[in-house]
Design a protein around this motif. Structure first.
Motif, mmCIF file in Angstrom:
data_model
loop_
_atom_site.group_PDB
_atom_site.id
_atom_site.type_symbol
_atom_site.label_atom_id
_atom_site.label_comp_id
_atom_site.label_asym_id
_atom_site.label_seq_id
_atom_site.Cartn_x
_atom_site.Cartn_y
_atom_site.Cartn_z
ATOM 1 N N VAL A 490 -33.098 9.910 26.498
ATOM 2 C CA VAL A 490 -33.319 8.535 26.069
ATOM 3 C C VAL A 490 -34.725 8.433 25.485
ATOM 4 C CG1 VAL A 490 -33.384 6.107 26.765
ATOM 5 C CG2 VAL A 490 -31.808 7.695 27.900
ATOM 6 N N THR A 491 -34.839 7.863 24.295
ATOM 7 C CA THR A 491 -36.133 7.685 23.641
ATOM 8 C C THR A 491 -36.329 6.206 23.324
ATOM 9 O OG1 THR A 491 -35.980 9.887 22.646
ATOM 10 C CG2 THR A 491 -37.601 8.370 21.718
ATOM 11 N N VAL A 492 -37.437 5.663 23.795
ATOM 12 C CA VAL A 492 -37.755 4.254 23.580
ATOM 13 C C VAL A 492 -38.959 4.159 22.643
ATOM 14 C CG1 VAL A 492 -38.507 2.097 24.657
ATOM 15 C CG2 VAL A 492 -36.882 3.592 25.837
ATOM 16 N N THR A 493 -38.828 3.366 21.588
ATOM 17 C CA THR A 493 -39.936 3.069 20.690
ATOM 18 C C THR A 493 -40.430 1.664 20.989
ATOM 19 O OG1 THR A 493 -38.984 4.483 18.967
ATOM 20 C CG2 THR A 493 -40.660 2.885 18.289
ATOM 21 N N PRO A 494 -41.682 1.519 21.447
ATOM 22 C CA PRO A 494 -42.194 0.183 21.788
ATOM 23 C C PRO A 494 -42.283 -0.713 20.553
ATOM 24 C CG PRO A 494 -43.605 1.937 22.665
ATOM 25 C CD PRO A 494 -42.682 2.572 21.684
ATOM 26 N N PRO A 495 -42.299 -2.023 20.763
ATOM 27 C CA PRO A 495 -42.494 -2.936 19.631
ATOM 28 C C PRO A 495 -43.914 -2.808 19.084
ATOM 29 C CG PRO A 495 -42.618 -4.132 21.681
ATOM 30 C CD PRO A 495 -42.191 -2.744 22.044
ATOM 31 N N GLY A 496 -44.140 -3.406 17.942
ATOM 32 C CA GLY A 496 -45.456 -3.317 17.308
ATOM 33 C C GLY A 496 -46.585 -3.778 18.189
ATOM 34 N N SER A 497 -46.335 -4.757 19.052
ATOM 35 C CA SER A 497 -47.397 -5.265 19.933
ATOM 36 C C SER A 497 -47.855 -4.248 20.959
ATOM 37 C CB SER A 497 -46.904 -6.531 20.650
ATOM 38 O OG SER A 497 -45.753 -6.238 21.433
ATOM 39 N N LEU A 498 -47.018 -3.228 21.200
ATOM 40 C CA LEU A 498 -47.375 -2.180 22.170
ATOM 41 C C LEU A 498 -47.553 -0.815 21.494
ATOM 42 C CD1 LEU A 498 -44.935 -3.065 25.091
ATOM 43 C CD2 LEU A 498 -47.398 -3.527 24.974
ATOM 44 N N ALA A 499 -47.642 -0.802 20.192
ATOM 45 C CA ALA A 499 -47.714 0.464 19.464
ATOM 46 C C ALA A 499 -48.962 1.256 19.794
ATOM 47 C CB ALA A 499 -47.642 0.214 17.964
ATOM 48 N N SER A 500 -49.999 0.599 20.280
ATOM 49 C CA SER A 500 -51.215 1.271 20.748
ATOM 50 C C SER A 500 -51.387 0.965 22.223
ATOM 51 C CB SER A 500 -52.440 0.802 19.968
ATOM 52 O OG SER A 500 -52.348 1.182 18.614
ATOM 53 N N LEU A 501 -51.679 2.003 22.998
ATOM 54 C CA LEU A 501 -51.869 1.836 24.442
ATOM 55 C C LEU A 501 -53.208 2.468 24.810
ATOM 56 C CD1 LEU A 501 -50.431 0.723 26.994
ATOM 57 C CD2 LEU A 501 -49.567 3.038 27.378
ATOM 58 N N ALA A 502 -54.185 1.609 25.123
ATOM 59 C CA ALA A 502 -55.537 2.089 25.411
ATOM 60 C C ALA A 502 -55.581 2.877 26.712
ATOM 61 C CB ALA A 502 -56.497 0.906 25.475
ATOM 62 N N ALA A 503 -56.610 3.689 26.867
ATOM 63 C CA ALA A 503 -56.791 4.463 28.090
ATOM 64 C C ALA A 503 -56.825 3.544 29.299
ATOM 65 C CB ALA A 503 -58.083 5.265 28.005
ATOM 66 N N GLY A 504 -56.052 3.905 30.321
ATOM 67 C CA GLY A 504 -56.006 3.133 31.552
ATOM 68 C C GLY A 504 -55.083 1.930 31.519
ATOM 69 N N LYS A 505 -54.527 1.588 30.365
ATOM 70 C CA LYS A 505 -53.675 0.413 30.226
ATOM 71 C C LYS A 505 -52.216 0.765 30.499
ATOM 72 C CE LYS A 505 -57.023 -2.337 29.215
ATOM 73 N NZ LYS A 505 -57.440 -3.400 30.166
ATOM 74 N N THR A 506 -51.406 -0.282 30.726
ATOM 75 C CA THR A 506 -50.004 -0.092 31.056
ATOM 76 C C THR A 506 -49.096 -0.862 30.090
ATOM 77 O OG1 THR A 506 -49.972 -1.967 32.593
ATOM 78 C CG2 THR A 506 -50.534 0.203 33.504
ATOM 79 N N ALA A 507 -47.846 -0.451 30.045
ATOM 80 C CA ALA A 507 -46.793 -1.148 29.299
ATOM 81 C C ALA A 507 -45.539 -1.111 30.153
ATOM 82 C CB ALA A 507 -46.549 -0.480 27.959
ATOM 83 N N LYS A 508 -44.847 -2.256 30.238
ATOM 84 C CA LYS A 508 -43.683 -2.362 31.109
ATOM 85 C C LYS A 508 -42.406 -2.516 30.296
ATOM 86 C CE LYS A 508 -41.730 -5.050 34.950
ATOM 87 N NZ LYS A 508 -41.960 -6.164 35.897
ATOM 88 N N PHE A 509 -41.361 -1.809 30.748
ATOM 89 C CA PHE A 509 -40.053 -1.895 30.115
ATOM 90 C C PHE A 509 -39.000 -2.185 31.191
ATOM 91 C CE2 PHE A 509 -42.688 0.939 27.655
ATOM 92 C CZ PHE A 509 -42.484 0.521 26.342
#
Length: 533
Positions: A490-509
């Motif tokens: 399974v491969t997930v491509t984040p939306p444009g708002s999450l296209a960059s993920l800074a060091a130490g930051k998180t993204a939830k799916f």
């Protein structure tokens, strides 16, 4: 790999090998197929459902992250039994997955009759006919796809009722076998396996070449020739052992040189093949000693017991321009710190090959070594899996070097995994991402929260989240982003708002789908493996 000293034996009844089958197997025609000359250069396959990652699923804390880190690095897949149909099915699935990933699978065939002379890894096929059928099943599973086969660790090193080239009858003497035919049967079994697997379109086959602290070069060379190395791709060294890579490279060169010498320069001239047992030669003025495995060998070593120049110069002299051509691969899965040196006199039988303390993983697997005869560095042994109980000459029930009972052979050993990770040479970097998963049943399917954290020091850009699902799972929706499921991947491509993920930051799916509520296997961010918590 084992050494040649006698050890605990568990004698079991076995079916007597049918003489007619053995005789037929030994009659190998001169036109027999030969294994591929060299293996493909593709990356070695990482199995997302490996025994290492399976062990991680049942662990917590440091033990879990150690297993996941080791499981992110390619290691071989062991095939140790089953019916011909079962091994065909399993091998086909494994090679299918590797081919789909554009990677080269490494399969270990480990099912010889009277395997390991009935010690910690006892087992194997019932007889020569059963073994030949099993090998045929394995070959059918591989088919025409590229693959590397490590053929029978200990297969030439531990042979029932074998008399060495020096005339010494070895210690492995199972009561259920005929002393007059057992050794010939072993070589017939290996030769048939070489021809069956080597006859495949894209399979590279390597035979057991033992290791640099065991047999002499002449002895190994003689055994390899009897087993059919001239029809194989080459040989492997150090399977499940701990010898330094530099020592194994020298030992492998000498075996390859001896093979050339006794087959092309002076047939039968084994006595002139130099080795680690005495290292004198022209470059040392014929001054020599027995080499030691306590340090790393080189041509420039000031310690004569670590110096290879004498043996190297002997081969330069006797080969007279002929070149060694038989390649080899080296198991570097646990040799980063070299072999264990137990305190003298502490153990009746130190069993230095069996879960020795204080070892580390070695060079990472690659088929690009930059060394002319070294086809690859592989993790043949699965690092973190036990060698056995390791009683070290005592009656048990604990390993006296550790003070605790060791797991059975092949079982996961968290304490050893911790050592292998923390003492790795070169050092193992931690994974640079973490995916925290919370999965639950939802109606007839599942719902999962997956939180990705960037543990690196750099911003991730144009990244994707990938994992392997349970084979019975089908993802139906991922929020936010778009997803693609190809088989279990399974491969997930984040939306444009999450296209960059800074060091130490998180993204939830949030992931929903049908099938069991089980956690994902081998998560990756931008192609790099992550810890899964």
């Amino acid at each position: 790999m084992r050494d040649s000293s006698p050890r605990r034996r568990i004698v079991r009844a076995a079916t007597t090998v049918i003489a007619a089958v053995v005789a037929a197997a030994m009659m190998i025609p001169s036109s027999a197929a030969t294994a591929n000359d060299r293996p493909p250069a593709a990356a070695v396959h990482v199995n997302p459902y490996s025994t290492t990652l399976k062990a991680a699923q049942g662990l917590t804390g440091q033990a879990r992250t150690d297993a996941q880190l080791l499981g992110s690095i390619p290691s071989a897949e062991w095939f140790t039994g089953g019916t011909p149909d079962e091994v065909r099915t399993r091998a086909a699935a494994y090679v299918d997955a590797a081919t789909a990933a554009g990677e080269t699978p490494v399969l270990v065939a480990y099912n010889l009759p009277f395997r390991d002379c009935e010690q910690y890894s006892a087992g194997g096929a019932a007889n020569s006919a059963a073994y030949a059928a099993w090998i045929a099943g394995l070959a059918a599973g591989i088919g025409s796809r590229p693959a590397i086969v490590i053929l029978e660790p200990d297969g030439t090193g531990v042979i029932p009722y074998y008399t060495t080239i020096g005339g010494v009858l070895e210690w492995c003497r199972p009561v259920a076998l005929d002393p007059q035919t057992a050794a010939a049967e072993r070589f017939a079994q290996l030769g048939n396996a070489v021809d069956t697997l080597g006859g495949l379109a894209a399979t590279s086959v390597y035979l057991d070449g033992t290791h640099s602290d065991w047999l002499s070069v002449a002895d190994v060379t003689d055994r390899l020739l009897k087993a059919g190395v001239q029809r194989a791709t080459g040989f492997f060294l150090n399977a499940s052992n701990f010898q330094f890579t530099s020592n194994l490279e020298a030992f492998g060169r000498w075996i390859s040189s001896c093979l050339t010498y006794v087959t092309k320069v002076k047939p039968g001239g084994y006595g002139e093949c130099g080795d680690q047992k005495w290292n004198g030669g022209p470059a040392t003025g014929w001054t020599g000693v027995a080499m030691t495995n306590t340090g790393q060998w080189s041509a420039g070593a000031t310690n004569l017991a670590l110096n290879t120049s004498g043996v190297d110069s002997r081969y330069t002299s006797i080969l007279a321009g002929a070149q060694p051509t038989t390649p080899f691969v080296i198991d570097t899965s646990r040799n980063g710190k070299g072999p264990w040196q137990p305190p003298a006199g502490t153990y009746r039988d130190p069993e230095v090959w069996c879960n020795p303390p204080g070892r580390g993983v070695g060079v990472r697997p690659t088929m690009q070594t930059g060394k002319p005869l070294v086809d690859g560095y592989l993790w043949i042994k699965v690092p973190g899996e036990s060698d056995g109980e390791c009683f070290r000459g005592t009656g048990g029930p604990v390993d006296p070097s550790r003070g605790t009972a060791g797991p059975a052979a092949g079982a996961w050993f968290p304490a050893q995994a911790r050592e292998l990770v923390s003492l790795a040479q070169p050092a193992l970097a931690p994974l640079a991402c973490t995916v925290t998963v919370d999965v639950a049943r939802s109606g007839s399917g599942f719902s999962a929260s997956m939180v990705v954290r960037n543990d690196s020091k750099q911003t991730l850009r144009a990244w994707t989240l990938q994992w392997h699902a349970d084979p019975a799972q089908q993802v139906r929706r991922v929020i936010p982003g778009a997803f693609v499921q190809q088989g279990t991947r399974v491969t997930v491509t984040p939306p444009g708002s999450l296209a960059s993920l800074a060091a130490g930051k998180t993204a939830k799916f949030t992931v929903t789908g049908v099938g069991p509520a089980t956690e994902p296997w081998l998560t990756r961010v931008k192609g790099a493996a992550c810890y899964t918590l």
